[in-house]
Structures are given as C-alpha cells and as structure tokens.
Design a protein around this motif. Structure first.
Motif, mmCIF file in Angstrom:
data_model
loop_
_atom_site.group_PDB
_atom_site.id
_atom_site.type_symbol
_atom_site.label_atom_id
_atom_site.label_comp_id
_atom_site.label_asym_id
_atom_site.label_seq_id
_atom_site.Cartn_x
_atom_site.Cartn_y
_atom_site.Cartn_z
ATOM 1 N N ILE A 72 134.161 34.541 88.800
ATOM 2 C CA ILE A 72 133.915 33.256 89.460
ATOM 3 C C ILE A 72 134.200 33.378 90.953
ATOM 4 N N SER A 73 135.239 34.115 91.296
ATOM 5 C CA SER A 73 135.565 34.335 92.704
ATOM 6 C C SER A 73 134.430 35.068 93.414
ATOM 7 N N ALA A 76 131.471 32.653 93.770
ATOM 8 C CA ALA A 76 131.715 31.673 94.835
ATOM 9 C C ALA A 76 131.516 32.303 96.208
ATOM 10 N N GLU A 77 131.987 33.539 96.378
ATOM 11 C CA GLU A 77 131.784 34.253 97.645
ATOM 12 C C GLU A 77 130.298 34.438 97.930
ATOM 13 N N ALA A 80 128.772 30.972 98.840
ATOM 14 C CA ALA A 80 129.217 30.536 100.166
ATOM 15 C C ALA A 80 128.571 31.389 101.256
ATOM 16 N N GLN A 99 122.312 32.619 94.341
ATOM 17 C CA GLN A 99 122.708 32.588 92.930
ATOM 18 C C GLN A 99 121.773 33.458 92.090
ATOM 19 N N LEU A 129 135.443 27.041 88.338
ATOM 20 C CA LEU A 129 134.019 27.182 88.656
ATOM 21 C C LEU A 129 133.551 25.974 89.453
ATOM 22 N N SER A 132 135.130 26.028 93.029
ATOM 23 C CA SER A 132 134.705 27.070 93.964
ATOM 24 C C SER A 132 133.188 27.198 94.048
ATOM 25 N N ALA A 133 132.533 27.568 92.966
ATOM 26 C CA ALA A 133 131.090 27.841 93.022
ATOM 27 C C ALA A 133 130.261 26.561 93.125
ATOM 28 N N SER A 135 131.143 23.686 94.106
ATOM 29 C CA SER A 135 131.426 22.931 95.325
ATOM 30 C C SER A 135 130.540 23.380 96.484
ATOM 31 N N VAL A 136 130.060 24.629 96.448
ATOM 32 C CA VAL A 136 129.135 25.081 97.498
ATOM 33 C C VAL A 136 127.865 24.231 97.435
#
Length: 199
Positions: A72-73, A76-77, A80, A99, A129, A132-133, A135-136
C-alpha cells in the motif's frame, strides 16, 4: 569490514529477504487465496527456511499485514508521484495512468487487493489504503471541484473509491484477458468514461 559496514550489510540482507518473502507470498495468495496459502509454501517459493519467515514476521497474519503495509505504501507513492499538479482533471488522468502502470508491474498484488483485502479482519489495512492511496484521488477531485472543473455536488470520498476500484478491476481484466492491449488504449477509455460522468 567495519562494524558499521557489517550492520548496514546485515540490514540490507534482511531487507532483501523480506522482499523475497513478500514476492513469494503475494504470488501464492494471488494464485491460491489467503486461507490456502501456507507459511511452508511461502518459505519454499522464497528459497528461505520456514523459521526465517517466523523470525521476520512472527506469523502468517503478521506477514500478510506487513505485505499489505509495504504494498500500500508503494502504491500510494506511485499515485502521489503521478499527480502532475497541472489542472485537476489532467492530474486525475495522470493518477489513473499511474495506477494502471503500478498494477501492470504488480499484477499479483492487484488480485490480492481485490480478493482478500475487503475482509473484516483487514479493516486496518483498508483504512491505510483509504488514508494513503485513495486520498490521492480524493485530493485531486477536491481540487477539481474547487477549480470548477467538475460538479460541485460530487461526493468526493465515494468518487475516489469508485475510481480506484474501477481502475483496479480494469487493470486485472486487462492483464488476464487482453495482455496485448496497449495500456494507453485502456487509459483513454477510462478517462473518457470518467470525464463523461464527473463533468
């Protein structure tokens, strides 16, 4: 070799082992499902001792939680990093492409996410999730609303989840059924659908 160099080498070796175990675990869980995947099978595929898995993660559940956290990190990176910061709609298009590309590279994780993650036991991972993800997407959609690029009455949180889920499902289908279809073609179709619904 100095003591500091040895410590760095050990840390690097441990990180390599964890990544090997993650790769093996996500492949097996994507193939067999979480319940049918054993620590023995993960260790064998990773080429490590079963004890190494327990030493690093404590349990199968601990391994899966660490795998979700790691993946997930990274996702998210990637999302973003795909936000171009241009007009919000351009940024949305870029994040969708980001994605698609992420799941092109990490197809097994996409299948695990779709099949396993929504079980109640993994609600903390779902919250991460979302935080981080997803929310983008939510931030890009909020910018689009603020800039007057899309409808002011759009439920941004639900829309973010819907867009993420749509791209996830399409990415899996593309890999499974249409592997020769250019990713740009898939992206163009998704963007056309999105623009038609949110403007």
């Amino acid at each position: 070799m100095s003591e500091g160099s040895e410590r760095i080498a050990r840390r690097g070796s441990r990180q390599d082992t964890r990544l090997k175990v993650f790769r093996s675990a996500v492949e097996l869980i994507a193939e067999l499902g979480y319940a049918a995947t054993t620590v023995d099978a993960i260790a064998e595929r990773a080429g490590v001792a079963k004890g190494t898995v327990f030493y690093n993660f404590g349990s199968k559940e601990g391994l899966f939680e660490a795998l979700l956290e790691h993946s997930i990190s990274k996702l998210a990176e990637a999302l973003a990093g795909a936000d171009t910061g241009e007009s919000a709609l351009d940024a949305l298009d870029s994040v969708v492409l980001g994605q698609l590309r992420f799941f092109e590279e990490h197809g097994a994780f996409a299948r695990v996410l779709l099949a396993e993650m929504w079980r109640t036991v993994w609600q903390e991972a779902v919250a991460r999730l979302r935080q981080s993800a997803l929310s983008v997407y939510a931030n890009v959609l909020r910018r689009a609303v603020a800039n007057g690029e899309i409808r002011a009455d759009l439920d941004v949180e639900t829309a973010a989840t819907a867009v993420f889920g749509m791209v996830l499902t399409v990415a899996i289908e593309r890999r499974a059924l249409y592997p020769d279809r250019p990713i740009e073609r898939t992206h163009a179709t998704l963007v056309e659908l999105l623009h038609g619904r949110i403007k």
